[in-house]
Design a protein around this motif. Structure first.
Motif, PDB file in Angstrom:
ATOM      1  N   ASP A  92     -73.026 -99.410  19.917  1.00 24.30           N
ATOM      2  CA  ASP A  92     -74.191 -98.678  19.429  1.00 24.30           C
ATOM      3  C   ASP A  92     -74.701 -99.280  18.125  1.00 24.30           C
ATOM      4  O   ASP A  92     -73.935 -99.699  17.253  1.00 24.30           O
ATOM      5  N   ASP A  93     -75.992 -99.300  18.033  1.00 26.85           N
ATOM      6  CA  ASP A  93     -76.675 -99.747  16.841  1.00 26.85           C
ATOM      7  C   ASP A  93     -76.537 -98.643  15.794  1.00 26.85           C
ATOM      8  O   ASP A  93     -76.663 -97.466  16.119  1.00 26.85           O
ATOM      9  N   PRO A  94     -76.275 -98.971  14.524  1.00 24.61           N
ATOM     10  CA  PRO A  94     -76.196 -97.925  13.494  1.00 24.61           C
ATOM     11  C   PRO A  94     -77.461 -97.075  13.422  1.00 24.61           C
ATOM     12  O   PRO A  94     -77.407 -95.904  13.046  1.00 24.61           O
ATOM     13  N   LEU A  95     -78.584 -97.647  13.802  1.00 26.28           N
ATOM     14  CA  LEU A  95     -79.815 -96.849  13.797  1.00 26.28           C
ATOM     15  C   LEU A  95     -79.797 -95.765  14.870  1.00 26.28           C
ATOM     16  O   LEU A  95     -80.532 -94.781  14.768  1.00 26.28           O
ATOM     17  N   ALA A  96     -78.966 -95.918  15.896  1.00 24.61           N
ATOM     18  CA  ALA A  96     -78.880 -94.912  16.956  1.00 24.61           C
ATOM     19  C   ALA A  96     -78.447 -93.566  16.390  1.00 24.61           C
ATOM     20  O   ALA A  96     -78.906 -92.522  16.848  1.00 24.61           O
TER      21      ALA A  96
END
Length: 167
Positions: A92-96
Motif C-alpha cells: 500500500d502507498d502511504p497516501l492510501a
C-alpha cells in the motif's frame, strides 16, 4: 261546510303534510349523509397523514442505517489500510491511509443530514481517533482508544435506531 269541501281540505292538508314530511325527511337524510361523508373524509385524511409520517420515519431510519454503515465500513477500511502499512505487510502507498481517512471524514459528514447529534458527535470522535492513528508514531494506547471510540459510535447508532419518534 259540506263533506266535499271537508274531503278536499283533508286531501290538501294530507298532501301538504306528505310534501313537508318528505322534505324534512330528505333534509335529515342529506344532513346525516353529509355528516357521514365528512367523517369519512376526516378519517381518510388522518389515515393518509399517518401513513405519510410512518413512511417518512421509515425512510429516515433506512437512510440512517445506510449512513451509519458507511461510517463503519470506511473506518474498518481505514484501520485495515493503516495496520497493513504500519506492519509493512502490503504494498500500500502511504497516501492510501490518507485517502481512507478522507473517505471516513466524508462518511462522518454525511451523518449531519440524518442525525441525531449524538451519533454525529460519536462519529467525529471516531474520526479524531483515526487522525491520531495517522499522526502518532507510537501505537501505545492509540488502538485501544480507537476501539473505545468505535464502541461509543456503535452504541450511539444503536440507540438512535431504536428510537420510534424521529424528528
Amino acid at each position: 261546510m259540506d263533506e266535499g269541501k271537508a274531503a278536499l281540505y283533508a286531501a290538501v292538508i294530507s298532501f301538504a303534510a306528505a310534501i313537508i314530511g318528505a322534505a324534512v325527511g330528505g333534509w335529515a337524510s342529506w344532513r346525516a349523509a353529509r355528516h357521514s361523508a365528512d367523517a369519512a373524509v376526516r378519517a381518510a385524511v388522518e389515515q393518509v397523514a399517518g401513513q405519510a409520517d410512518n413512511e417518512r420515519r421509515h425512510w429516515v431510519r433506512q437512510e440512517r442505517r445506510t449512513a451509519y454503515a458507511s461510517v463503519i465500513d470506511a473506518y474498518m477500511t481505514f484501520t485495515r489500510t493503516a495496520a497493513t502499512l504500519r506492519a509493512g505487510l502490503g504494498e500500500d502507498d502511504p497516501l492510501a491511509v490518507y485517502e481512507r481517512l478522507a473517505e471516513l471524514g466524508m462518511a462522518c459528514k454525511r451523518l449531519a443530514l440524518f442525525g441525531p447529534e449524538s451519533v454525529e458527535d460519536a462519529a467525529l470522535e471516531l474520526k479524531g481517533r483515526a487522525d491520531r492513528i495517522v499522526t502518532q508514531r507510537s501505537e501505545a494506547g492509540v488502538s485501544a482508544s480507537a476501539g473505545v471510540a468505535l464502541s461509543a459510535f456503535l452504541a450511539a447508532c444503536k440507540e438512535a435506531l431504536s428510537v420510534n419518534d424521529e424528528d
